[in-house]
Design an enzyme around this catalytic site. Structure first.
Site, PDB file in Angstrom:
ATOM      1  N   TYR A   1     -60.494 109.829  -4.839  1.00 50.16           N
ATOM      2  CA  TYR A   1     -61.023 110.683  -6.041  1.00 50.16           C
ATOM      3  C   TYR A   1     -62.249 111.396  -5.579  1.00 50.16           C
ATOM      4  O   TYR A   1     -62.378 112.672  -6.027  1.00 50.16           O
ATOM      5  CB  TYR A   1     -61.401 109.671  -7.019  1.00 50.16           C
ATOM      6  CG  TYR A   1     -60.160 108.569  -7.300  1.00 50.16           C
ATOM      7  CD1 TYR A   1     -58.845 109.264  -7.484  1.00 50.16           C
ATOM      8  CD2 TYR A   1     -60.613 107.244  -7.588  1.00 50.16           C
ATOM      9  CE1 TYR A   1     -57.874 108.473  -7.850  1.00 50.16           C
ATOM     10  CE2 TYR A   1     -59.339 106.537  -8.231  1.00 50.16           C
ATOM     11  CZ  TYR A   1     -58.150 106.900  -8.173  1.00 50.16           C
ATOM     12  OH  TYR A   1     -57.195 106.217  -8.809  1.00 50.16           O
TER      13      TYR A   1
ATOM     14  N   GLU B   1     -59.787 106.255 -15.114  1.00 50.82           N
ATOM     15  CA  GLU B   1     -60.503 105.027 -15.136  1.00 50.82           C
ATOM     16  C   GLU B   1     -60.151 104.189 -13.732  1.00 50.82           C
ATOM     17  O   GLU B   1     -58.994 103.723 -13.631  1.00 50.82           O
ATOM     18  CB  GLU B   1     -60.327 104.208 -16.429  1.00 50.82           C
ATOM     19  CG  GLU B   1     -61.428 103.406 -16.874  1.00 50.82           C
ATOM     20  CD  GLU B   1     -61.339 103.601 -18.378  1.00 50.82           C
ATOM     21  OE1 GLU B   1     -60.469 102.849 -18.895  1.00 50.82           O
ATOM     22  OE2 GLU B   1     -62.318 104.025 -19.012  1.00 50.82           O
TER      23      GLU B   1
HETATM   24  C1  LIG Z   1     -54.915 105.160  -3.621  1.00 50.04           C
HETATM   25  C2  LIG Z   1     -53.668 105.453  -3.047  1.00 50.04           C
HETATM   26  C3  LIG Z   1     -52.703 106.067  -3.850  1.00 50.04           C
HETATM   27  C4  LIG Z   1     -54.082 106.097  -1.634  1.00 50.04           C
HETATM   28  O1  LIG Z   1     -52.791 106.956  -1.215  1.00 50.04           O
HETATM   29  P1  LIG Z   1     -52.708 107.316   0.294  1.00 50.04           P
HETATM   30  O2  LIG Z   1     -51.543 107.924   0.423  1.00 50.04           O
HETATM   31  O3  LIG Z   1     -53.017 106.200   1.265  1.00 50.04           O
HETATM   32  O4  LIG Z   1     -53.896 108.139   0.370  1.00 50.04           O
HETATM   33  P2  LIG Z   1     -54.345 109.508   1.551  1.00 50.04           P
HETATM   34  O5  LIG Z   1     -53.687 109.244   2.624  1.00 50.04           O
HETATM   35  O6  LIG Z   1     -53.749 110.694   0.658  1.00 50.04           O
HETATM   36  O7  LIG Z   1     -55.869 109.294   1.550  1.00 50.04           O
HETATM   37  C5  LIG Z   1     -56.616 110.378   1.095  1.00 50.04           C
HETATM   38  C6  LIG Z   1     -58.232 109.979   1.226  1.00 50.04           C
HETATM   39  O8  LIG Z   1     -58.450 108.613   0.326  1.00 50.04           O
HETATM   40  C7  LIG Z   1     -59.198 108.045   0.926  1.00 50.04           C
HETATM   41  N1  LIG Z   1     -58.626 106.612   0.980  1.00 50.04           N
HETATM   42  C8  LIG Z   1     -57.465 106.352   0.635  1.00 50.04           C
HETATM   43  N2  LIG Z   1     -57.097 105.247   0.639  1.00 50.04           N
HETATM   44  C9  LIG Z   1     -58.145 104.269   1.003  1.00 50.04           C
HETATM   45  C10 LIG Z   1     -58.305 102.966   1.355  1.00 50.04           C
HETATM   46  N3  LIG Z   1     -57.513 102.010   1.535  1.00 50.04           N
HETATM   47  N4  LIG Z   1     -59.567 102.814   1.964  1.00 50.04           N
HETATM   48  C11 LIG Z   1     -60.528 103.746   1.939  1.00 50.04           C
HETATM   49  N5  LIG Z   1     -60.270 104.957   1.925  1.00 50.04           N
HETATM   50  C12 LIG Z   1     -59.004 105.233   1.432  1.00 50.04           C
HETATM   51  C13 LIG Z   1     -59.697 108.413   2.246  1.00 50.04           C
HETATM   52  O9  LIG Z   1     -60.818 108.927   2.173  1.00 50.04           O
HETATM   53  C14 LIG Z   1     -58.609 109.366   2.417  1.00 50.04           C
HETATM   54  O10 LIG Z   1     -59.153 110.627   3.409  1.00 50.04           O
HETATM   55  P3  LIG Z   1     -58.898 110.564   4.758  1.00 50.04           P
HETATM   56  O11 LIG Z   1     -57.430 110.717   5.018  1.00 50.04           O
HETATM   57  O12 LIG Z   1     -59.634 111.922   5.196  1.00 50.04           O
HETATM   58  O13 LIG Z   1     -59.451 109.370   5.360  1.00 50.04           O
HETATM   59  C15 LIG Z   1     -52.857 104.069  -2.236  1.00 50.04           C
HETATM   60  O14 LIG Z   1     -53.803 103.493  -1.626  1.00 50.04           O
HETATM   61  C16 LIG Z   1     -52.407 103.281  -3.353  1.00 50.04           C
HETATM   62  O15 LIG Z   1     -51.292 103.210  -3.674  1.00 50.04           O
HETATM   63  N6  LIG Z   1     -52.991 102.220  -3.689  1.00 50.04           N
HETATM   64  C17 LIG Z   1     -52.637 101.043  -4.502  1.00 50.04           C
HETATM   65  C18 LIG Z   1     -52.568 101.548  -6.230  1.00 50.04           C
HETATM   66  C19 LIG Z   1     -53.932 101.973  -6.843  1.00 50.04           C
HETATM   67  O16 LIG Z   1     -54.659 101.127  -6.545  1.00 50.04           O
HETATM   68  N7  LIG Z   1     -53.879 102.905  -7.340  1.00 50.04           N
HETATM   69  C20 LIG Z   1     -55.270 103.407  -7.882  1.00 50.04           C
HETATM   70  C21 LIG Z   1     -55.303 103.097  -9.206  1.00 50.04           C
HETATM   71  S1  LIG Z   1     -54.112 103.531 -10.435  1.00 50.04           S
END
Ligand SMILES: CC(C)(COP(=O)(O)OP(=O)(O)OC[C@H]1O[C@@H](n2cnc3c(N)ncnc32)[C@H](O)[C@@H]1OP(=O)(O)O)[C@@H](O)C(=O)NCCC(=O)NCCS
Length: 151
Positions: free
Chosen positions: A119, A108
């Protein structure tokens, strides 16, 4: 285990913007991990397993139920984002859920969370919306979007 709870909480405190009130407290995580249905994974800055005692760059928390698993939380420290750590963590969570016998994973997400890109990339699709499900600290309400992924 306490050591891993410390490592999870260090990421939690750094990763979640207080504006969304999504971070869990140490007690919430500890209580959740005390249940046999809850699983966690840690990653280092390359998406691999962190060395014993070394800080983590990210973590996942999932809950298993017969035939399905829910992604409760995924987080990566801001300084290690955009390098595939989140993708590696999610891939591991999906693999582990499949090995535990899950056929679907659900999660969610608050409407418009940028994590949606991650996702969708990993095969999740929106399957439902809960109107005004999240109440923000500033009093606003946000819809929750439910995503599902076939394993
Ligand atoms: C969501 C989160 C875990 C992603 O971690 P990350 O290590 O930066 O993710 P990745 O580098 O593996 O990114 C994978 C893909 O996700 C997408 N993505 C990740 N963060 C993004 C952002 N801020 N904006 C847009 N796309 C994003 C991209 O499509 C990316 O693909 P690409 O490398 O081909 O561009 C991180 O941003 C985070 O910790 N956010 C805060 C906590 C949160 O909101 N968690 C989710 C709800 S529990």
């Amino acid at each position: 285990m306490n050591d891993d709870l410390d490592r999870i909480m260090a990421v939690m405190d750094a990763a979640f913007d207080p504006a969304w009130a999504e971070a869990w407290t140490r007690r919430q995580v500890g209580d959740s991990l005390a249940l046999p249905s809850t699983h966690y994974a840690l990653a280092d800055a390359r998406g691999g397993l962190p060395a014993p005692g070394a800080p983590a760059a990210g973590f996942t928390l999932t809950r298993h139920a017969p035939g399905e698993e829910e992604l409760l939380l995924i987080a990566v420290r801001p300084e290690w984002r955009g390098r595939g750590v989140g993708r590696a963590l999610l891939r591991r969570a999906l693999d582990a859920a499949r090995e535990r016998g899950a056929e679907r994973m659900f999660l969610e997400m608050r409407h418009n969370n940028p994590a949606e890109g991650l996702y969708r990339q990993m095969g999740f699709e929106p399957i439902g919306r809960r109107s005004s499900y999240y109440r923000l600290p500033d009093g606003r309400f946000l819809d929750a979007i439910t995503f599902g992924c076939k394993l």
